[in-house]
Structure formats: C-alpha cells, structure tokens
Design a protein around this motif. Structure first.
Motif, PDB file in Angstrom:
ATOM      1  N   CYS A   1       0.733  -1.094  -0.006  1.00 41.44           N
ATOM      2  CA  CYS A   1       0.045   0.033   0.077  1.00 41.44           C
ATOM      3  C   CYS A   1       0.976   1.153   0.054  1.00 41.44           C
ATOM      4  O   CYS A   1       1.521   1.272   0.887  1.00 41.44           O
ATOM      5  CB  CYS A   1      -0.943  -0.005   1.099  1.00 41.44           C
ATOM      6  SG  CYS A   1      -1.956   1.615   1.289  1.00 41.44           S
ATOM      7  N   ILE A   2       0.560   2.140  -1.107  1.00 45.33           N
ATOM      8  CA  ILE A   2       1.415   3.320  -0.944  1.00 45.33           C
ATOM      9  C   ILE A   2       1.065   4.443  -0.437  1.00 45.33           C
ATOM     10  O   ILE A   2       1.558   5.495  -0.590  1.00 45.33           O
ATOM     11  CB  ILE A   2       1.826   3.742  -2.693  1.00 45.33           C
ATOM     12  CG1 ILE A   2       0.663   4.027  -3.276  1.00 45.33           C
ATOM     13  CG2 ILE A   2       2.560   2.509  -3.484  1.00 45.33           C
ATOM     14  CD1 ILE A   2       0.843   4.738  -4.493  1.00 45.33           C
ATOM     15  N   ASP A   3      -0.439   4.398   0.214  1.00 44.03           N
ATOM     16  CA  ASP A   3      -0.886   5.199   1.099  1.00 44.03           C
ATOM     17  C   ASP A   3      -1.233   6.464   0.290  1.00 44.03           C
ATOM     18  O   ASP A   3      -1.283   7.643   0.589  1.00 44.03           O
ATOM     19  CB  ASP A   3      -0.104   5.636   2.116  1.00 44.03           C
ATOM     20  CG  ASP A   3      -0.999   6.101   3.361  1.00 44.03           C
ATOM     21  OD1 ASP A   3      -2.049   6.033   3.274  1.00 44.03           O
ATOM     22  OD2 ASP A   3      -0.357   6.740   4.633  1.00 44.03           O
ATOM     23  N   CYS A   4      -1.664   6.250  -1.124  1.00 43.97           N
ATOM     24  CA  CYS A   4      -2.212   7.478  -2.033  1.00 43.97           C
ATOM     25  C   CYS A   4      -3.674   7.869  -1.466  1.00 43.97           C
ATOM     26  O   CYS A   4      -4.084   8.828  -2.046  1.00 43.97           O
ATOM     27  CB  CYS A   4      -2.059   6.822  -3.477  1.00 43.97           C
ATOM     28  SG  CYS A   4      -3.192   5.438  -3.674  1.00 43.97           S
ATOM     29  N   THR A   5      -4.176   6.901  -0.746  1.00 46.22           N
ATOM     30  CA  THR A   5      -5.657   7.357  -0.570  1.00 46.22           C
ATOM     31  C   THR A   5      -6.469   7.460  -1.559  1.00 46.22           C
ATOM     32  O   THR A   5      -7.727   7.911  -1.298  1.00 46.22           O
ATOM     33  CB  THR A   5      -5.943   8.657   0.353  1.00 46.22           C
ATOM     34  OG1 THR A   5      -5.646   9.656  -0.582  1.00 46.22           O
ATOM     35  CG2 THR A   5      -4.820   8.547   1.534  1.00 46.22           C
ATOM     36  N   MET A   6      -6.261   6.708  -2.677  1.00 41.39           N
ATOM     37  CA  MET A   6      -7.391   6.781  -3.805  1.00 41.39           C
ATOM     38  C   MET A   6      -8.392   5.909  -3.375  1.00 41.39           C
ATOM     39  O   MET A   6      -9.616   6.449  -3.702  1.00 41.39           O
ATOM     40  CB  MET A   6      -6.529   6.122  -5.077  1.00 41.39           C
ATOM     41  CG  MET A   6      -5.663   6.833  -5.692  1.00 41.39           C
ATOM     42  SD  MET A   6      -6.373   8.458  -6.391  1.00 41.39           S
ATOM     43  CE  MET A   6      -6.418   8.034  -7.876  1.00 41.39           C
ATOM     44  N   CYS A   7      -8.408   4.964  -2.841  1.00 43.76           N
ATOM     45  CA  CYS A   7      -9.486   4.133  -2.076  1.00 43.76           C
ATOM     46  C   CYS A   7     -10.306   4.856  -1.400  1.00 43.76           C
ATOM     47  O   CYS A   7     -11.562   4.506  -1.427  1.00 43.76           O
ATOM     48  CB  CYS A   7      -8.957   2.959  -1.446  1.00 43.76           C
ATOM     49  SG  CYS A   7      -7.979   3.300  -0.138  1.00 43.76           S
TER      50      CYS A   7
ATOM     51  N   ARG B   1      -9.352   0.101   4.450  1.00 41.48           N
ATOM     52  CA  ARG B   1      -8.148  -0.126   4.944  1.00 41.48           C
ATOM     53  C   ARG B   1      -8.381  -0.589   6.711  1.00 41.48           C
ATOM     54  O   ARG B   1      -7.768  -1.124   7.032  1.00 41.48           O
ATOM     55  CB  ARG B   1      -6.797   0.369   4.681  1.00 41.48           C
ATOM     56  CG  ARG B   1      -6.474   0.452   3.301  1.00 41.48           C
ATOM     57  CD  ARG B   1      -5.404   1.670   2.811  1.00 41.48           C
ATOM     58  NE  ARG B   1      -5.837   2.820   3.486  1.00 41.48           N
ATOM     59  CZ  ARG B   1      -5.110   3.871   3.121  1.00 41.48           C
ATOM     60  NH1 ARG B   1      -3.921   3.766   3.118  1.00 41.48           N
ATOM     61  NH2 ARG B   1      -5.450   5.147   3.589  1.00 41.48           N
TER      62      ARG B   1
ATOM     63  N   CYS C   1      -7.751   0.824  -6.632  1.00 36.86           N
ATOM     64  CA  CYS C   1      -6.358   0.423  -6.160  1.00 36.86           C
ATOM     65  C   CYS C   1      -5.613  -0.342  -7.258  1.00 36.86           C
ATOM     66  O   CYS C   1      -4.592  -0.372  -7.565  1.00 36.86           O
ATOM     67  CB  CYS C   1      -6.844  -0.534  -4.880  1.00 36.86           C
ATOM     68  SG  CYS C   1      -5.220  -0.898  -4.203  1.00 36.86           S
TER      69      CYS C   1
ATOM     70  N   MET D   1      -1.952  -0.141  -8.376  1.00 38.42           N
ATOM     71  CA  MET D   1      -1.103  -1.223  -8.453  1.00 38.42           C
ATOM     72  C   MET D   1      -0.514  -1.325  -9.905  1.00 38.42           C
ATOM     73  O   MET D   1       0.741  -1.640 -10.103  1.00 38.42           O
ATOM     74  CB  MET D   1      -1.792  -2.397  -8.251  1.00 38.42           C
ATOM     75  CG  MET D   1      -2.500  -2.479  -6.914  1.00 38.42           C
ATOM     76  SD  MET D   1      -1.064  -2.590  -5.572  1.00 38.42           S
ATOM     77  CE  MET D   1      -1.072  -0.817  -4.776  1.00 38.42           C
TER      78      MET D   1
HETATM   79  S1  SF4 Z   1      -5.763   2.655  -3.343  1.00 41.21           S
HETATM   80 FE1  SF4 Z   1      -5.674   2.450  -0.988  1.00 41.21          FE
HETATM   81  S2  SF4 Z   1      -5.145   0.425  -0.783  1.00 41.21           S
HETATM   82 FE2  SF4 Z   1      -4.683   1.002  -2.679  1.00 41.21          FE
HETATM   83  S3  SF4 Z   1      -2.433   1.598  -2.530  1.00 41.21           S
HETATM   84 FE3  SF4 Z   1      -3.960   3.701  -2.630  1.00 41.21          FE
HETATM   85  S4  SF4 Z   1      -4.152   3.706  -0.543  1.00 41.21           S
HETATM   86 FE4  SF4 Z   1      -3.429   1.948  -0.484  1.00 41.21          FE
END
Ligand code: SF4
Ligand code: SF4
Lengths: 471, 92
Positions: free
Chosen positions: A271-277, A288, A305, A309
């Motif tokens: 998890c790159i902690d991009c907060t897209m989810c 999460r 996500c 990825m």
């Molecule tokens: S989309 Fe959410 S779960 Fe996926 S990498 Fe970003 S923060 Fe992590």
C-alpha cells in the motif's frame, strides 16, 4: 434559463444554509466521490443503465391490448403480462414479496452486499445524479472549488443548471412511478394537455421530490442511517460471504515510496498510502480500516487500487472481492448449511407460488341470501328462497356460464336472466329464486350447492354452498 | 437534561419518527385497501368528488399520521427513560 427556477434551485445552496447541507442528517463533511474507471465501474454502469432502462421503459410495454405491467389502483386490478390479479388475489402479492425477501437473504449470504452496490434504487439513482453533477460541475476538484468559492454569476448559473436538470429528471421519475399505477399512455396524454388529476399530480411531485432529496442530497446517508437492510444484512454474513476487503498482510506497513524503489527492502508493504481508495468511496470510509457497516460494497475502491497497482507495477487485488476465510488462507466454501437452507426455503416458496398461479381458478362465485324474508310460499304451494349471486370473472376473456344447483330433491332454479355473460374483470349480479317442495325438506335449514361452469371451458368451474330455509 | 437531549439532532429525530412510520403506513394502506374498496366504504364516494386514488392517498396519510404518533411516543419514552436512567445512575 427561467429566472424563477434559478432562484428556487439556488436557494438551498446559499451560504447561510451551507452548514445544513453538510449535516443533512448527521454532522459530517460533504463527500465528493472521485470518478473511477475499471472493470467494476463498467459492470456497475451496466447494472445502473439496465435497471434505469427497465424502470423507465417497462411501463410503456404493451401486452394483449393493455399495459404489460400495470398495478392499476384506480381500477383495482393488477396486470402482470398475461396474468390479471384482483384485490382478492392479494395473497399472490404477499407471496411475491416473500420470494423477493428470501432471494435477498440468499444473495446476501452468497455474495454479500452486491445488492447495495449494483441494484439498490438508492445506489442507482445516486449514480445517475452524480453523473449529472459531474457533467455540469466538472470533476471532484472542480466541485470542491465551486462549493468553496463565493457566490457569483457563474456559480449561480452552474448550480441552477444542475438543480434544474435534477428536478427535471426527478419529475420524469415521478411520472414514470405513477405510470406503474395508472395507465401511463393516458397519463402522458393528460400531462401534455396539462389536465392531470390532483392526486396524480400530487404523487408525481411527491415521488419526484423523494428522488431529488434522496439521490441529490441524502445519498450515502440513506444507506448509513435509514436503510433497514444495511442494519440487518450482517446477520446473513458468515466467514464465507463475499466481501470487499483490503489485504492487510500484503499492504502493511503502508507508506509512500518511489516507483523504482525496492519497497520490500525498505520494509514497506504494497500500500503506497495514496488514499485513492478513500477518495473514490461514496460513503467516505477507508476500506483499510476493515469491514465496516457503512461500506455498500460498490467496489469503487477495488478499481481505484487496481489502477494504482498497475501504475506501480505490483499485482492487482490489494483491495479485492474475497471472503474472510480466503483472506486468512483458508479454502472458500460456496455450498454451506446456510446457503442450502435459504435455497430450500426459496425453492419451496417458489414452487408453491408457481403451482398456485398455474391452478388459479379465474372465476369466483358469491351467494348472498335475501335478507328481507326467510322464505315465501308460492301460489302453487312451493317454498321459495331468494338469492343474489355475484359472479366475478377474473379471466382476461369474456365468458358465458351455466348455473346449476343441487342439494334437495326436485330443487328448481328460476332466474329472469337469460344468460350469465361476464366481461373480463367484470362482476355480474344474478338474482335467482329456488323452489322446493316442502315435503322434501329434512330440516328448517338445508344446504344447497350452486355450481357455475363456463360454457366454453368445462374446467373453469366453481361451487359455492348456501342455506335454504324452510318452515 | 436538555443538554443530553441536544445530542440527537432534530432532523435525526424527525427522520427516526417519520421514516419507519412511512413504511408501515404504506404496508397498512396496501393491506387495508386490498380488503376494502373505497367505493364500498363510502357509498357516497362519488358524490364527494373523490376518486379512488384520492381516497387511497388520504387513507395513506391518515395511516402515516397514526403510525407517526406512535413513533413520537416511542421516541419520547425512549429518550426520557434513558435520561432518567442515566441521571439516576450518575447520582448513585
Ligand atoms: S488505493 Fe488505497 S489500498 Fe490501494 S494503494 Fe492506494 S491507499 Fe493503499
Ligand atoms: S469501502 Fe469501497 S466498496 Fe465500500 S463503499 Fe467505499 S468504495 Fe465502495
């Protein structure tokens, strides 16, 4: 744009009311879900479009000279394709509701809240409203900026356009809704000549307003605070139910990193902690944090996500459809006692329903004794009883019937009516007189049996008991 | 006392009363009018100029009013009893 509408539509957004908008139900931030693209977003769009298509299209279908699906409340009869149901058939409706409920249980146990994510009207109309909002106001960033900026001509124009479109769409929805309950073609004709009845108008506006409020303003708050299903669905869950989940073991410890970095070397998870989810989530939660009742399983976070990825060159599925068992390395069981029990229930009820629909007798006979006199003696010394028969033809075709009576030897049936002919859905009152010889009467009150048979179809027959009163 | 009551927003209370009663009123209306034809209930229905749809609508709102009143009762007792319980516990 007409000025009146502009003012009306823009008023709820005035700065004084800003707070209310943010806390329509509970005090919380307005959620601006980010648009997603991906496999599940396409599936969802497909679901939403087909369901909307069905909802708006079905009332216009015709079947054998009438509206194919019409719950004709004013005329008190329901048309479901070839089947016509009357208020006396209420039991079938109850059956249908039970079947729908059990199906929901079954699907929930099997696949979790896919109802919420793909088929619930709340989701479907919210999606449609979000789509309109995006077309008018632009993407998430633009919407945020617009809401934050002070009122000016452009903001008023954009907001007014959005609300006008929403209101139009809602009214059309209300019109279609009413079209399920009164013939829609006539309703449309009356609408065109602006000659709607007061009650029809009321329900169009009422339902339209509900749509506007729920899909435009309340949105995810309906799921969180008002939906009964959201509250009890967890009772149908077990460790093998399909859920949307974040793979904790694979993702943690989360953290940002360069695309090229060897994150395992850095001690980081996927998890790159991009907060897209979080940004795409229509209910504003963070998947999460684990399974939460607010999650409507819309799968937007999966698409978001997966996209991340792909960009990072990692495997997809950090957030994915899975089960608790599978997440902990177990084998997934699809067939399990709960599923079998629900399925058996469902099958039984459906078979009973199908059987009773197939064996439904589309004819009803009611016998009402004349209340004014118990009996009368005729001039030739016979005992006469007077009845009113009510013949209800529940079939879609006209029939003529033959009436017979038995129960007392030598019982004679007299009626002034030459022929018992009833139009589809019609009720015919048939006054009849029965004559019997006093010597044949065993007691003061004897049982007689009326039999009604359709002339063109011997299988279409009913019998009804009545009392014959003598001295 | 009123301090705690304020914690439940007014709107939330309204919805808690109006929403479930709306659903039950809908079910009650359906049951009631499938058993009784409005025109049989009011033999003079046609004279009053009310269509069946009109009578259904009025019936629905009467049911809604009734179920909402019971909802208000539930809410009132739930809140007051809960508050009394909490205050008496605090005094212990
Ligand atoms: S989309 Fe959410 S779960 Fe996926 S990498 Fe970003 S923060 Fe992590
Ligand atoms: S957590 Fe994911 S699946 Fe659940 S509501 Fe939010 S975006 Fe949809």
């Amino acid at each position: 744009m007409d000025v009146n509408k502009t003012n009306q539509a823009a008023r709820p957004d005035s700065t004084a009311d800003e707070q209310i908008e943010q806390s329509l139900y509970a005090r919380q931030e307005k959620i601006y879900p980010r648009e997603v693209h991906g496999l599940f977003a396409r599936l969802r769009a497909l679901g939403v479009l087909s369901l909307l298509g069905i909802f708006y299209g079905v009332p216009w279908l015709r079947w054998g000279g009438h509206q194919a699906i019409l719950f004709d409340l004013p005329a008190r009869k329901f048309h479901i394709f070839g089947l016509t149901l009357w208020p006396q058939d209420f039991i079938y409706l109850a059956f249908l509701l039970i079947i729908a409920g059990l199906t929901l249980f079954f699907v929930t146990a099997l696949a979790g809240r896919i109802w919420c994510g793909y088929a619930c009207p709340q989701t479907v109309w919210t999606e449609a409203f979000l789509w309109i909002e995006r077309k008018v106001e632009g993407d998430r960033m633009k919407q945020r900026k617009l809401d934050a900026q002070p009122w000016n001509a452009r903001k008023i124009r954009v907001k007014a356009t959005k609300h006008a479109l929403w209101i139009l769409f809602s009214l059309w929805t209300g019109f279609t809704f009413v079209g399920y309950f009164t013939p829609i073609i006539e309703l449309g004709q009356r609408l065109i000549v602006v000659n709607l009845g007061p009650w029809e108008t009321f329900w169009i506006i009422f339902y339209g307003f509900a749509t506007y409020g729920n899909a435009g303003w309340m949105r995810e708050q309906v799921c969180k605070y008002m939906c009964p299903y959201a509250r009890f669905q967890s009772a149908m869950f077990d460790r093998d139910t399909l859920i949307i989940s974040y793979d904790q073991a694979r993702g943690e410890p989360r953290g940002s990193r360069k695309r090229s970095a060897d994150h395992h070397g850095l001690g980081l998870g996927d998890c790159i902690d991009c907060t897209m989810c979080v940004q795409v989530c229509p209910t504003g939660i963070d998947i999460r944090d684990g399974l939460q009742y607010e999650c409507i399983a819309c799968s937007a976070c999966i698409d978001a996500c997966d996209d991340v990825m792909d960009k990072m060159g990692y495997d997809r599925g950090l957030v994915r459809y899975t089960t608790e068992t599978a997440m902990h390395g177990g084998k997934r069981h699809i067939i399990r006692p709960r599923i079998i029990v629900y399925a058996l229930f469902l099958l039984t009820i459906m078979s009973i329903f199908a059987w009773s629909i197939a064996h439904r007798v589309v004819l009803e006979l009611n016998v009402i004794r004349d209340r004014n006199s118990l009996y009368r003696e005729t001039s030739d010394g016979l005992i006469e009883n007077v009845y009113t028969l009510k013949v209800l033809n529940k079939d879609d075709a006209e029939h003529s019937y033959s009436l017979g009576v038995s129960g007392i030897p030598g019982l004679a049936l007299k009626s002034d009516l030459k022929e018992i002919r009833v139009e589809p859905g019609g009720v015919l009152e048939v006054p009849v007189r029965l004559h019997a010889d006093e010597s044949e009467l065993q007691s003061r009150s004897s049982q007689v049996v009326f039999t009604l048979v359709a002339n063109d179809d011997q299988t279409l027959s009913v019998t009804e008991n009545a009392r014959f009163i003598g001295p | 006392m009123s301090g705690e009551e304020k914690e439940i927003p007014k709107l939330q209370k309204c919805i808690a009363v109006l929403w479930p009663s709306f659903l039950t009123a809908g079910a009650a209306t359906g049951l009631f009018f499938s058993a009784f034809d409005p025109y049989d209930l009011f033999p003079f229905g046609e004279d009053t100029g009310l269509s069946r749809l009109g009578i259904y609508t009025i019936g629905f709102f009467l049911f809604w009013a009734l179920t909402a009143v019971s909802g208000i009762g539930t809410l009132y007792f739930a809140i007051t009893n809960c508050l009394r319980y909490n205050t008496s516990r605090r005094q212990d």
